[in-house]
Design an enzyme around this catalytic site. Structure first.
Site, mmCIF file in Angstrom:
data_model
loop_
_atom_site.group_PDB
_atom_site.id
_atom_site.type_symbol
_atom_site.label_atom_id
_atom_site.label_comp_id
_atom_site.label_asym_id
_atom_site.label_seq_id
_atom_site.Cartn_x
_atom_site.Cartn_y
_atom_site.Cartn_z
ATOM 1 N N GLN A 1 0.802 -1.210 0.000
ATOM 2 C CA GLN A 1 0.000 0.000 0.000
ATOM 3 C C GLN A 1 0.837 1.264 0.000
ATOM 4 O O GLN A 1 0.312 2.364 -0.255
ATOM 5 C CB GLN A 1 -0.932 0.016 1.217
ATOM 6 C CG GLN A 1 -0.213 0.163 2.553
ATOM 7 C CD GLN A 1 -1.142 0.087 3.739
ATOM 8 O OE1 GLN A 1 -1.622 -0.985 4.071
ATOM 9 N NE2 GLN A 1 -1.405 1.223 4.374
ATOM 10 N N CYS B 1 -5.197 0.410 3.602
ATOM 11 C CA CYS B 1 -5.306 -0.997 3.990
ATOM 12 C C CYS B 1 -6.732 -1.506 3.855
ATOM 13 O O CYS B 1 -6.964 -2.669 3.504
ATOM 14 C CB CYS B 1 -4.811 -1.185 5.422
ATOM 15 S SG CYS B 1 -5.731 -0.225 6.659
ATOM 16 N N HIS C 1 -6.054 -1.235 11.550
ATOM 17 C CA HIS C 1 -5.508 -1.782 10.312
ATOM 18 C C HIS C 1 -6.444 -2.881 9.802
ATOM 19 O O HIS C 1 -7.075 -3.583 10.598
ATOM 20 C CB HIS C 1 -4.103 -2.356 10.590
ATOM 21 C CG HIS C 1 -3.327 -2.732 9.374
ATOM 22 N ND1 HIS C 1 -3.229 -1.925 8.259
ATOM 23 C CD2 HIS C 1 -2.595 -3.854 9.091
ATOM 24 C CE1 HIS C 1 -2.456 -2.521 7.363
ATOM 25 N NE2 HIS C 1 -2.067 -3.682 7.835
#
Length: 397
Positions: free
Chosen positions: A54, A60, A195
């Site tokens: 990324q 994410c 995340h």
């Protein structure tokens, strides 16, 4: 040492992570029907693409969701596409897509537009204008939240495929390899997920149960872009908010799943041989509708079927059609063509009342004046150009 070791905790969080909601926001969960086998690794079935990177964009959420769709599409249709994450960023309608979002924001894009291949719409690591000219190769029907019970979650993964989850990624800053143990996980707050990643399987090593997780920090990070973490105690919040896309299952042949003229329980054991990517509502302009049919194929329409009760053959003329209200549609049929007979334009329409009815199961009706509402609501499916069918794949241990 990892490439993130020189970052402060604040820099690490700001550049790589994305705050996620707590488990209290989760809607009612779905429950699997079978218990989990001892182990499962979808990578061994060829259902998982290599880990992507990324970069310094907080994307994410998009990587984890797209990876979920990639794997599910392979499991259902045996086509492993490398799907575009950039398309999700650009078409998400978020003001700052690199500032973090939720996996279901990505699922919404996939539902609205379908997803094209990465090579057609490559990742740039920043948000740009949405490009709609690319052909979609995969799509979803919806998404669902799953149970936070890790036994049920493992059972779902084994039976259905990888699942997107949120996690507190603080321990990943210095991760190199091995299992993040139960004791290690005590140092990350499961309520502070920041995340999004993909659960691709699970296993057991020296009596330690673990999850196999795909990250989005590149194949050089961790265990070829993956990591393992203790399974069973919601380590770092990994089971707090599991979510997965639902890809089209497709349709099986009639001989395998015969018509019963009544509704029964859905049977999922049949192999699909066709599926659609999406559907579209067409113009009610009958000239444009005829042009579409000539180029693209038959179209489903609604109609007021009042006159069909006594139909035998011939064209239902413009004068006849005056006795049926075009605003009171009560039947669905298929436009399969059109023609002209003695200066009377007509539609050729397939009905569903058997081949003995009408003109071998079809009828003709005046074309040009929305006769009996036939042009009020034309709709058609968009099928995949390369359809491999729904081929069931089992998760290797």
């Amino acid at each position: 040492m990892t490439r993130f070791s020189d970052l402060t905790e604040e820099e690490f969080r700001a550049q790589l992570l994305s705050p996620m909601p707590g488990h209290t926001l989760r809607p009612p969960a779905q429950s699997p029907s079978k218990p989990a086998p001892p182990s499962c690794d979808w990578r061994k079935a060829g259902a998982v693409t290599p880990a992507k990177n990324q970069g310094l964009c907080g994307s994410c959420w998009a990587f984890a969701a797209v990876a979920n769709i990639e794997s599910l599409w392979f499991i259902r249709h045996q086509e492993l596409y490398n799907l575009s994450v950039q398309q999700v960023l650009d078409c998400s309608r978020l003001q700052v897509a690199c500032g973090g979002a939720f996996p279901w924001d990505a699922f919404t894009v996939a539902w609205m537009y379908g997803l094209t291949q990465e090579e057609q719409y490559p990742y740039m690591g920043c948000q740009n204008l949405c490009e709609s000219r690319h052909q979609a190769v995969a799509c979803i029907e919806t998404f669902q939240f799953l149970s936070s019970d890790e036994k049920k979650l493992a059972a779902h993964i084994a039976a259905r495929g990888p699942v997107t989850v949120c996690i507190n990624a603080d321990l990943l800053q210095f991760y190199v390899e091995g299992i993040i143990t139960k004791n290690m996980a005590c140092h990350c707050n499961p309520e502070e997920t920041n995340h999004a990643v993909l659960l691709v399987g699970y296993g057991l090593e020296k009596k330690t149960p673990y999850w196999i997780v795909k990250n989005s920090w590149g194949p050089e990070w961790g265990e070829e872009g993956f990591f393992r973490i203790y399974r069973g105690g919601n380590a770092c919040g990994i089971a707090s908010l599991p979510v997965t896309a639902m890809v089209p299952e497709g349709l099986t042949p009639e001989e395998q799943y015969p018509y019963m003229a009544c509704q029964n329980m859905c049977q999922e054991s049949h192999r699909a041989v066709a599926h659609v990517q999406t559907f579209q509502i067409l113009s009610s302009d009958e000239k444009k509708l005829a042009a579409h049919i000539a180029v693209q194929g038959p179209v489903t329409v609604g109609i007021n079927a009042k006159l069909l009760q006594f139909y035998e053959e011939g064209i239902i003329t413009k004068n006849m059609a005056c006795s049926c209200n075009p605003d009171e549609m009560n039947h669905a049929v298929l436009l399969v063509g059109y023609g002209l007979e003695k200066k009377t334009p007509y539609w050729i329409v397939k009905n569903s009342w058997g081949p003995e009815w009408g003109e071998e199961g079809s009828f003709r009706i005046y074309r040009g004046g929305n006769a009996c509402g036939i042009a009020s609501l034309p709709v058609t499916a968009t099928v995949a150009e390369d359809d491999s069918g729904d081929i069931l794949v089992s998760c290797p241990p």
